[in-house]
Motif scaffolding. Structure first.
Motif, short mmCIF file in Angstrom:
data_model
loop_
_atom_site.label_atom_id
_atom_site.label_comp_id
_atom_site.label_asym_id
_atom_site.label_seq_id
_atom_site.Cartn_x
_atom_site.Cartn_y
_atom_site.Cartn_z
N GLY A 1 36.80 9.81 -18.40
CA GLY A 1 35.45 9.27 -18.51
C GLY A 1 35.49 7.96 -19.27
N MET A 2 34.52 7.13 -18.99
CA MET A 2 34.39 5.85 -19.68
C MET A 2 32.97 5.70 -20.16
N ALA A 3 32.81 5.00 -21.27
CA ALA A 3 31.47 4.81 -21.82
C ALA A 3 31.39 3.48 -22.55
N PHE A 4 30.19 2.94 -22.55
CA PHE A 4 29.84 1.82 -23.41
C PHE A 4 28.77 2.31 -24.36
N TRP A 5 28.89 1.92 -25.60
CA TRP A 5 27.92 2.28 -26.63
C TRP A 5 27.46 1.00 -27.32
N ARG A 6 26.19 0.96 -27.69
CA ARG A 6 25.71 -0.13 -28.53
C ARG A 6 25.32 0.44 -29.87
N VAL A 7 25.87 -0.18 -30.92
CA VAL A 7 25.64 0.26 -32.29
C VAL A 7 24.92 -0.85 -33.04
N GLY B 1 23.61 4.12 -24.80
CA GLY B 1 24.84 4.61 -24.19
C GLY B 1 24.80 4.51 -22.68
N TRP B 2 25.94 4.14 -22.09
CA TRP B 2 26.15 4.10 -20.64
C TRP B 2 27.45 4.86 -20.41
N ASN B 3 27.41 5.95 -19.66
CA ASN B 3 28.59 6.81 -19.48
C ASN B 3 28.92 6.99 -18.01
N LEU B 4 30.21 7.09 -17.73
CA LEU B 4 30.68 7.34 -16.38
C LEU B 4 31.78 8.40 -16.46
N ILE B 5 31.49 9.57 -15.92
CA ILE B 5 32.45 10.67 -15.87
C ILE B 5 32.93 10.80 -14.43
N ASP B 6 34.18 11.12 -14.24
CA ASP B 6 34.74 11.28 -12.90
C ASP B 6 34.25 12.60 -12.30
N MET B 7 32.98 12.59 -11.86
CA MET B 7 32.37 13.80 -11.32
C MET B 7 33.04 14.32 -10.06
N PRO B 8 33.49 13.47 -9.12
CA PRO B 8 34.16 14.03 -7.94
C PRO B 8 35.39 14.87 -8.32
N THR B 9 36.18 14.38 -9.26
CA THR B 9 37.35 15.14 -9.70
C THR B 9 36.92 16.44 -10.37
N LEU B 10 35.92 16.37 -11.21
CA LEU B 10 35.44 17.58 -11.88
C LEU B 10 34.95 18.60 -10.86
N MET B 11 34.13 18.19 -9.93
CA MET B 11 33.58 19.14 -8.96
C MET B 11 34.66 19.73 -8.06
N ARG B 12 35.67 18.94 -7.71
CA ARG B 12 36.80 19.49 -6.93
C ARG B 12 37.51 20.58 -7.74
N GLN B 13 37.69 20.36 -9.02
CA GLN B 13 38.36 21.36 -9.86
C GLN B 13 37.52 22.61 -10.00
N LEU B 14 36.21 22.46 -10.03
CA LEU B 14 35.32 23.63 -10.16
C LEU B 14 35.18 24.40 -8.85
N GLN B 15 35.45 23.75 -7.74
CA GLN B 15 35.34 24.41 -6.44
C GLN B 15 36.60 25.20 -6.10
N GLY B 16 37.65 24.95 -6.79
CA GLY B 16 38.86 25.74 -6.56
C GLY B 16 39.87 25.07 -5.73
#
Length: 134
Positions: A105-111, A119-134
């Motif tokens: 995952g990648m994120a930008f944060w402003r402090v 916050g702006w976040n990007l998680i690799d959802m396709p990879t996560l969902m493939r892992q959860l599908q088996g």
């Protein structure tokens, strides 16, 4: 500690208090009352951040993130992290399968003023969902 290093330290501590452990009182100090999550319109403030963290921990009780890169430029901090956990609760409608997951995952944060403001976040959802599908 210079301001850039202080901002990076705050973000590291934020991952620790939201992902690697759940410490709501620490989140209250880290996240500004007017914090905006640009990936979730309307998500504002520490209460929403705590709700997101609780949801992730319910689905992945052992979830942990390792920060692999952290770069700061003024009030912006960029993070690339490796997320690992075991799917033991419902996540986005997917029933638990007990399988270990790993994704980036990648994120930008402003402090500003010693608190996280945006916050702006990007998680690799396709990879996560493939892992959860088996």
């Amino acid at each position: 500690m210079n301001p850039t290093e202080a901002n990076k330290a705050l973000i590291r501590a934020h991952y620790d208090s939201t992902v690697n452990a759940y410490r709501p009182s620490v989140i209250d100090r880290q996240v500004a009352p007017d914090f905006v999550d640009h990936n979730q319109p309307g998500v504002i403030g520490p209460e929403c951040v705590k709700a997101q963290a609780r949801g992730l921990r319910a689905a992945f009780p052992d979830l942990a993130v390792t920060i692999e890169h952290i770069i700061a430029d003024g009030d912006l901090i960029a993070v690339r992290g490796l997320w690992r956990g075991t799917h033991q609760g419902v996540f986005q409608g997917v029933l638990p399968i007990g399988r270990r997951i790993e994704l980036t995952g990648m994120a930008f944060w402003r402090v500003a003023g010693g608190q996280i403001r945006e916050g702006w976040n990007l998680i690799d959802m396709p990879t996560l969902m493939r892992q959860l599908q088996g």
